[in-house]
Design an enzyme around this catalytic site. Structure first.
Site, short mmCIF file in Angstrom:
data_model
loop_
_atom_site.label_atom_id
_atom_site.label_comp_id
_atom_site.label_asym_id
_atom_site.label_seq_id
_atom_site.Cartn_x
_atom_site.Cartn_y
_atom_site.Cartn_z
N SER A 97 106.51 74.95 128.81
CA SER A 97 106.68 73.62 129.40
C SER A 97 106.79 72.53 128.34
CB SER A 97 105.50 73.33 130.31
OG SER A 97 105.78 72.28 131.18
N ASP B 18 104.50 67.69 139.97
CA ASP B 18 104.23 69.13 139.98
C ASP B 18 103.78 69.61 141.36
OD1 ASP B 18 104.85 69.80 137.41
OD2 ASP B 18 102.83 69.44 136.63
N HIS C 157 152.11 90.47 141.30
CA HIS C 157 151.65 89.19 141.83
C HIS C 157 152.84 88.42 142.42
CE1 HIS C 157 148.04 90.03 139.50
NE2 HIS C 157 147.46 88.93 139.96
N GLN D 173 100.79 68.69 130.03
CA GLN D 173 101.69 69.78 129.64
C GLN D 173 101.02 70.70 128.63
OE1 GLN D 173 104.59 70.30 131.31
NE2 GLN D 173 103.61 68.61 132.40
N GLN E 25 107.79 96.86 137.72
CA GLN E 25 107.98 97.75 138.87
C GLN E 25 108.28 96.97 140.15
OE1 GLN E 25 105.41 97.60 136.84
NE2 GLN E 25 103.45 97.41 137.91
N TYR F 256 108.89 86.34 142.90
CA TYR F 256 107.81 86.90 142.10
C TYR F 256 106.71 85.86 141.93
CZ TYR F 256 105.27 89.67 138.81
OH TYR F 256 104.29 90.42 138.24
N GLU G 214 153.82 85.00 133.46
CA GLU G 214 152.64 85.70 132.91
C GLU G 214 152.86 87.21 132.84
OE1 GLU G 214 149.12 84.56 135.06
OE2 GLU G 214 149.10 82.53 134.19
N GLU H 185 112.40 68.89 129.64
CA GLU H 185 112.15 69.36 131.01
C GLU H 185 111.63 68.18 131.86
OE1 GLU H 185 108.88 72.04 131.12
OE2 GLU H 185 109.35 72.82 133.13
N HIS H 186 110.59 67.50 131.33
CA HIS H 186 109.99 66.35 132.03
C HIS H 186 110.12 65.11 131.15
CE1 HIS H 186 107.44 69.91 133.24
NE2 HIS H 186 107.80 69.46 134.43
N HIS I 56 99.00 73.76 129.70
CA HIS I 56 99.66 74.92 130.31
C HIS I 56 99.60 76.14 129.41
CE1 HIS I 56 101.48 74.08 134.15
NE2 HIS I 56 101.95 72.92 133.74
N ASN J 47 105.35 87.06 133.39
CA ASN J 47 105.06 87.30 131.97
C ASN J 47 106.26 87.96 131.28
OD1 ASN J 47 105.06 89.97 132.76
ND2 ASN J 47 102.84 90.16 132.77
#
Lengths: 435, 435
Positions: B238, B362, B421, B260, B192, B131, B416, B328-329, B263, B215
């Site tokens: 971020s 990045d 089995h 950052q 969709q 995506y 068991e 994250e960073h 963003h 989004n």
């Protein structure tokens, strides 16, 4: 009776699609109840966990102090396991450990031709939680399969939770936990145990990842705490697909199909064969076995409702069928199992040849028995060492190597409209240029 | 203004806990709308996808036939990218490819001392969907970071979906897709598009795994189709944590924090320093940069609401802070970044030294920029080749090796209460014994 399909029939594509899309999961929607339990544990900590456990597990005298099982309690239970069983458990643990040790990923660290330092570093999660069901679904083999990869990965703190309804401990589960190196055991279960592991309480420090099977409440709780902690996959009902030619003993193959069917009425067993008469013989053998198996009621329901026998003209046709089903367990009871296995893309685990019943892999083969169900072998893997580790990337530039690669970063950042990104590189490039 | 914290203050533990637990995500609850869209695409296929796209992307003349972008359309757009940018894109793609090639896992296959055949086989997922957001969030670097690992893994069919509101194609996105080897591109987006990838339509064959940012609608759709297909992590806003001593240029560090912050207003930038005066200088430099940056409005909101400057007495104290934040960073702008990096367990990516601004990673560093957010670096990793592969275990016994290990399986299965089995192994052991 299981459904009979013939791959050469014009109706096969539609019948096969229907088999694939049939819903087998039956978990109740308990999300609201679970959300309330999680909120309560988050707010009241230990006290809430004890309250729920007193009620659900009928342990009125439980206190915060007695939630954790002492070393003496664990040993006391584990030491009652008969020597022969203890030996079987150790043999299984040894083989599982040995297989999983090969899964340890390699970290690396190098400087490339531009002078840029590049690395990838694998580390274990600091703490992991292992959910173990109580009652009839308490499987010591499952303790080994979940705990050993965590310890091989290097998890420092492995915390087990196991409900003990009416105070009953399962000796073999205790022995398995001890053998696998579990560090802490709490006699709690359900959504309240998952909440304690995820959020932590005064007594139970929080973990980073929670694994292990559980009922609908446990599964819902794991889904809801995901993000706060990592979780393993939420497993669906068990499945087996057996590809068998006529040179097999129908009784063996029938028992293999039943070994999944006896797990759960929602389990699925599929036989693919190139010999319709062999298929009939297997079905008859299933009926004979069902006369004597203790879990025949469960197995029959699974086999009658979800079972299938698919007859193909040639075993080569089995490849496409297997890849569509993407079975959790795949047995290849044929003369040349490798030839077939090499063509197959989607299966959680493959059992090769006539002397490899799936059940040997459930206990002592070595590979993990926690495997992707419900066609998810198309995109996911069985539980392993990597599930208890995470990777950090490393990047290091010098003034010189930043000059070598930084211009492209500035150009792309500006093209994306992210000027601070570009400037953070450009400021250093100017300095690098200026000396 | 960002919050100022002093690690030596008695209030610090509580203030730090508050910083960690502050909610930054703001996604609307669109689950019901998304569920309706998914159901519609599942029922009506291509027609539903076209209907939604005509409306949401203002493309009234779109048809099923024109959903897929032709090679000529892709080339026509990509060929308008200026040569210098194209070169930057190729440089980035080459470095990303080279880094990710080292992530290819090794399959193995061996026979152990008991004569049991054991294997682990990694294969790529057959088809993956990528995506790519349209409009302002259309980042060609993100196309490279998601598509290249898939192709390195060996994904045969890599399908990209990208909305083109008002019919506008992003030339650099088209160039990145071509450079990365994307196989099919459809001009569709939103829930969709996710539905079309997961369930398939007459025109778009279904995929096994869906990755890429989006989004709130896209994120909700990915969550809802999870299980039918695999998905990557759902990334939160971020984050960057910069550890910097006073020997840094405050202007550089300020720009790193803003890279950052620009963003997203929900992004978070944290500075940890052992010099309060340096911290003040960085804050002043942030103000100066905000006077000139095009995305200053977004960056200021992020910095003022979520930013923090944490002053420690000694940089060694930064280790525990970093591991709690699990950023994250992580930038280590200190004299000996390796010494610090070696003590840290939890970070998505580490940037070593004063000449490694996060932004170089990045775009062109090589490691992936899709990284775990919201403290999930404690238990998860950045996107990589393994995300497009899955592992199948192999087990093979002969009559002899089953005799060697099968007894333990029978014992454990019976313990068991799973007799089918046990019997599936025991039947073969008897045969093996009988000859």
């Amino acid at each position: 009776m299981p459904v009979d399909l013939y791959a050469s029939s014009p109706e096969f594509p539609q019948q096969f699609a229907a088999l694939l899309s049939a819903k087998r999961e039956t978990d109740a929607d308990v999300n609201a109840t679970v959300a309330a339990i999680l909120a309560e544990v988050r707010a009241r900590g230990d006290e809430a966990v004890v309250d729920y456990t007193r009620t659900y597990d009928r342990l009125p005298s439980l206190t915060v102090e007695t939630m954790r099982l002492s070393r003496e309690t664990i040993d006391g239970a584990a030491d009652t396991v008969p020597a022969e069983l203890m030996e079987a458990l150790r043999a299984a643990a040894g083989r599982i450990r040995s297989y999983h040790q090969r899964q340890m990923p390699e970290s690396y660290d190098y400087v490339d031709e531009a002078g840029v330092r590049l690395g990838s570093r694998w580390l274990a999660v600091e703490a992991a939680g292992l959910y173990v069901p109580g009652g009839t679904a308490a499987y010591p083999s499952s303790v080994l399969m979940n705990a050993i990869p965590a310890k091989v990965a290097g998890v420092e703190r492995l915390v087990m939770v196991v409900p003990t309804p009416d105070g009953k401990l399962n000796p073999l589960v205790m022995a398995a936990a001890r053998e696998a190196g579990v560090d802490e055991i709490y006699r709690i279960g359900g959504a309240q145990a998952v909440a304690a592991l995820a959020y932590g309480t005064a007594t139970i420090a929080p973990v980073d990842k929670i694994v292990g099977p559980g009922n609908a409440w446990v599964a819902a709780a794991k889904r809801q705490v995901y993000g706060t902690v990592g979780i393993d996959m939420i497993a669906g009902p068990s499945e087996i697909l057996v590809v068998a030619d006529k040179d097999n003993d129908p009784s063996w193959i029938a028992m293999d199909l039943l070994s999944q069917a006896e797990h759960d009425t929602a389990a699925q067993s599929i036989l693919v064969t190139d010999d319709a008469a062999f298929g009939e013989a297997v079905k008859q053998a299933v009926e004979a076995h069902l006369q004597v198996l203790p879990r025949a009621d469960i197995a029959r329901q699974s086999w009658d409702v979800h079972g299938a026998v698919i007859v193909v003209d040639d075993l080569a046709e089995a490849v496409a069928i297997v890849d569509r089903v993407a079975p959790e367990h795949l047995e290849l009871a044929v003369a040349d199992p490798d030839a077939l296995a090499n063509k197959i893309r989607n299966a959680g685990a493959i059992f090769l040849g006539r002397y490899t019943p799936e059940a040997v892999g459930d206990y002592v083969g070595g590979p993990n028995h926690v495997l992707p169900t419900a066609r998810s072998a198309r995109f996911s893997s069985g539980l392993g060492v990597l599930d208890f580790m995470k990777r950090t990337s490393l990047l290091g530039c010098t003034a010189e190597s930043l000059r070598a690669i930084g211009g492209a970063a500035v150009a792309l950042a500006n093209a994306e409209g992210l000027q601070a990104h570009g400037q953070s590189v450009a400021l250093r490039l100017n300095m690098a240029k200026g000396g």
